[in-house]
Design a protein around this motif. Sequence first.
Motif, mmCIF file in Angstrom:
data_model
loop_
_atom_site.group_PDB
_atom_site.id
_atom_site.type_symbol
_atom_site.label_atom_id
_atom_site.label_comp_id
_atom_site.label_asym_id
_atom_site.label_seq_id
_atom_site.Cartn_x
_atom_site.Cartn_y
_atom_site.Cartn_z
ATOM 1 N N LEU A 164 0.873 -1.173 0.000
ATOM 2 C CA LEU A 164 0.000 0.000 0.000
ATOM 3 C C LEU A 164 0.909 1.222 0.000
ATOM 4 O O LEU A 164 1.603 1.499 0.991
ATOM 5 N N PHE A 165 0.922 1.967 -1.103
ATOM 6 C CA PHE A 165 2.039 2.866 -1.379
ATOM 7 C C PHE A 165 1.527 4.104 -2.109
ATOM 8 O O PHE A 165 0.973 3.988 -3.209
ATOM 9 N N GLY A 166 1.657 5.273 -1.485
ATOM 10 C CA GLY A 166 1.248 6.493 -2.150
ATOM 11 C C GLY A 166 0.628 7.480 -1.177
ATOM 12 O O GLY A 166 0.813 7.397 0.033
ATOM 13 N N ILE A 167 -0.118 8.440 -1.737
ATOM 14 C CA ILE A 167 -0.817 9.449 -0.952
ATOM 15 C C ILE A 167 -2.305 9.121 -1.010
ATOM 16 O O ILE A 167 -2.900 9.075 -2.087
ATOM 17 N N PHE A 168 -2.908 8.900 0.164
ATOM 18 C CA PHE A 168 -4.309 8.488 0.222
ATOM 19 C C PHE A 168 -5.111 9.502 1.032
ATOM 20 O O PHE A 168 -4.625 10.057 2.028
ATOM 21 N N ARG A 169 -6.348 9.704 0.601
ATOM 22 C CA ARG A 169 -7.236 10.616 1.310
ATOM 23 C C ARG A 169 -7.797 9.914 2.543
ATOM 24 O O ARG A 169 -8.177 8.739 2.498
ATOM 25 N N HIS A 170 -7.847 10.652 3.636
ATOM 26 C CA HIS A 170 -8.336 10.120 4.903
ATOM 27 C C HIS A 170 -9.440 11.014 5.451
ATOM 28 O O HIS A 170 -9.489 12.216 5.171
ATOM 29 N N ARG A 171 -10.306 10.428 6.275
ATOM 30 C CA ARG A 171 -11.416 11.150 6.896
ATOM 31 C C ARG A 171 -11.079 11.501 8.335
ATOM 32 O O ARG A 171 -10.539 10.669 9.078
ATOM 33 N N ASN A 172 -11.397 12.718 8.715
ATOM 34 C CA ASN A 172 -11.289 13.150 10.106
ATOM 35 C C ASN A 172 -12.549 12.682 10.829
ATOM 36 O O ASN A 172 -13.628 13.237 10.645
ATOM 37 N N GLU A 255 12.285 -7.647 -7.687
ATOM 38 C CA GLU A 255 10.824 -7.614 -7.639
ATOM 39 C C GLU A 255 10.258 -6.357 -8.280
ATOM 40 O O GLU A 255 9.101 -6.311 -8.673
ATOM 41 N N GLY A 256 11.085 -5.308 -8.370
ATOM 42 C CA GLY A 256 10.615 -4.054 -8.930
ATOM 43 C C GLY A 256 9.683 -3.330 -7.979
ATOM 44 O O GLY A 256 9.544 -3.687 -6.803
ATOM 45 N N SER A 257 9.028 -2.284 -8.471
ATOM 46 C CA SER A 257 8.137 -1.495 -7.629
ATOM 47 C C SER A 257 7.065 -0.847 -8.479
ATOM 48 O O SER A 257 7.325 -0.393 -9.596
ATOM 49 N N ARG A 258 5.842 -0.794 -7.945
ATOM 50 C CA ARG A 258 4.776 -0.049 -8.591
ATOM 51 C C ARG A 258 4.900 1.420 -8.220
ATOM 52 O O ARG A 258 5.409 1.776 -7.153
ATOM 53 N N LEU A 259 4.427 2.291 -9.097
ATOM 54 C CA LEU A 259 4.432 3.719 -8.792
ATOM 55 C C LEU A 259 3.591 3.995 -7.546
ATOM 56 O O LEU A 259 2.512 3.410 -7.372
ATOM 57 N N PRO A 260 4.060 4.870 -6.670
ATOM 58 C CA PRO A 260 3.193 5.295 -5.567
ATOM 59 C C PRO A 260 1.967 6.022 -6.119
ATOM 60 O O PRO A 260 2.080 6.851 -7.027
ATOM 61 N N ARG A 261 0.820 5.708 -5.580
ATOM 62 C CA ARG A 261 -0.432 6.267 -6.092
ATOM 63 C C ARG A 261 -0.610 7.721 -5.655
ATOM 64 O O ARG A 261 -0.246 8.107 -4.544
ATOM 65 N N PRO A 265 3.198 13.921 -10.211
ATOM 66 C CA PRO A 265 2.266 14.581 -11.138
ATOM 67 C C PRO A 265 2.182 13.815 -12.457
ATOM 68 O O PRO A 265 3.206 13.495 -13.068
ATOM 69 N N GLY A 266 0.962 13.479 -12.862
ATOM 70 C CA GLY A 266 0.764 12.731 -14.084
ATOM 71 C C GLY A 266 1.354 11.339 -14.041
ATOM 72 O O GLY A 266 1.588 10.726 -15.095
ATOM 73 N N ASP A 267 1.599 10.809 -12.845
ATOM 74 C CA ASP A 267 2.247 9.498 -12.681
ATOM 75 C C ASP A 267 3.580 9.420 -13.423
ATOM 76 O O ASP A 267 3.995 8.346 -13.874
ATOM 77 N N ASP A 268 4.257 10.549 -13.487
ATOM 78 C CA ASP A 268 5.556 10.627 -14.157
ATOM 79 C C ASP A 268 6.646 10.753 -13.090
ATOM 80 O O ASP A 268 6.773 11.808 -12.461
#
Length: 307
Positions: A164-172, A255-261, A265-268
């Motif tokens: 689980l990798f990236g920036i995720f929105r969370h609820r207060n 194993e490589g790595s997936r892009l962090p979600r 910007p633009g998944d670049d």
Amino acid sequence: MPIKIPDDLPASRVLEQEGVMVMRETDAVRQDIRPLKIGLLNLMPNKINTETQLARLTGATPLQVELTLVRISNHIPRNTSADHMATFYRPWEEVRTERFDGFIITGAPVEKLAFEDVTYWDELRRVFDWTHTHVHRSFNICWAAQAAVHHFHGMGKYELPEKLFGIFRHRNLAPASPFMRGFSDDIAIPVSRWTEVRREDIPADSGLEILADSREAGLCLLHDHRHRALQMFNHLEYDTGTLADEYLRDAATPEGSRLPRNYFPGDDPKQRPVNIWRSHAHLLFGNWINEMYQTTPFEMGRIGRHS
């Protein structure tokens, strides 16, 4: 007020360049106040980066903070020089007779191991119990938070099918909590982990309060009232480029790595990420330190001896 850390700690130069006030020992003793004493048990591989990240956040409030760097007593880090550890870190067995207003324990790269298979698990369990009697308020991050709710509440952790990798929105979920004071309803938080703890495993009588969660990333922040602790499963303390560094490190493995979600910007990955979580990081640590300051005993000997 500034943060008081060793003069030669690499974080000192970085923080001074950023405008954070760093206090020297000779200046600190002239102030007729009691600084907040905060310990940092740093389990992360890149200790210097983690020192800087957490010193930045704990040193950004109007209060004087004295930061003590702590290590597991018999564990030898592989990614940090022995000179650095010997110069700036104290083994927990040496500080266990002392009391702290606050104590932070970081994550560690041992997520896929069973807790009991971690070489320093027995000592970490003693550290957790010690925080209940010698620390006013604790702050556990990522794997340390998972370890704390396992130790104190018997909660398990579950391996995810992928990181689980990236920036995720969370609820207060608890805007009235003193720790969530000033937070937006929607919070962007860096996430980087292979495992999770689950809401349904929270014991009904645990006193654990969910402060923030994510529909995609699950539990994020718990307040453990009984143990005066915040359990943060993600990484608000991360720098702008921390996830990029992790991506490049993992991409070089077989194993490589997936892009962090939701990060580049633009998944670049050639584009510089935009930091949209920094203000909430300062807010959370500022709220934690303010709550600590408002409630900690002035006499250090009383810490841990009251409810």
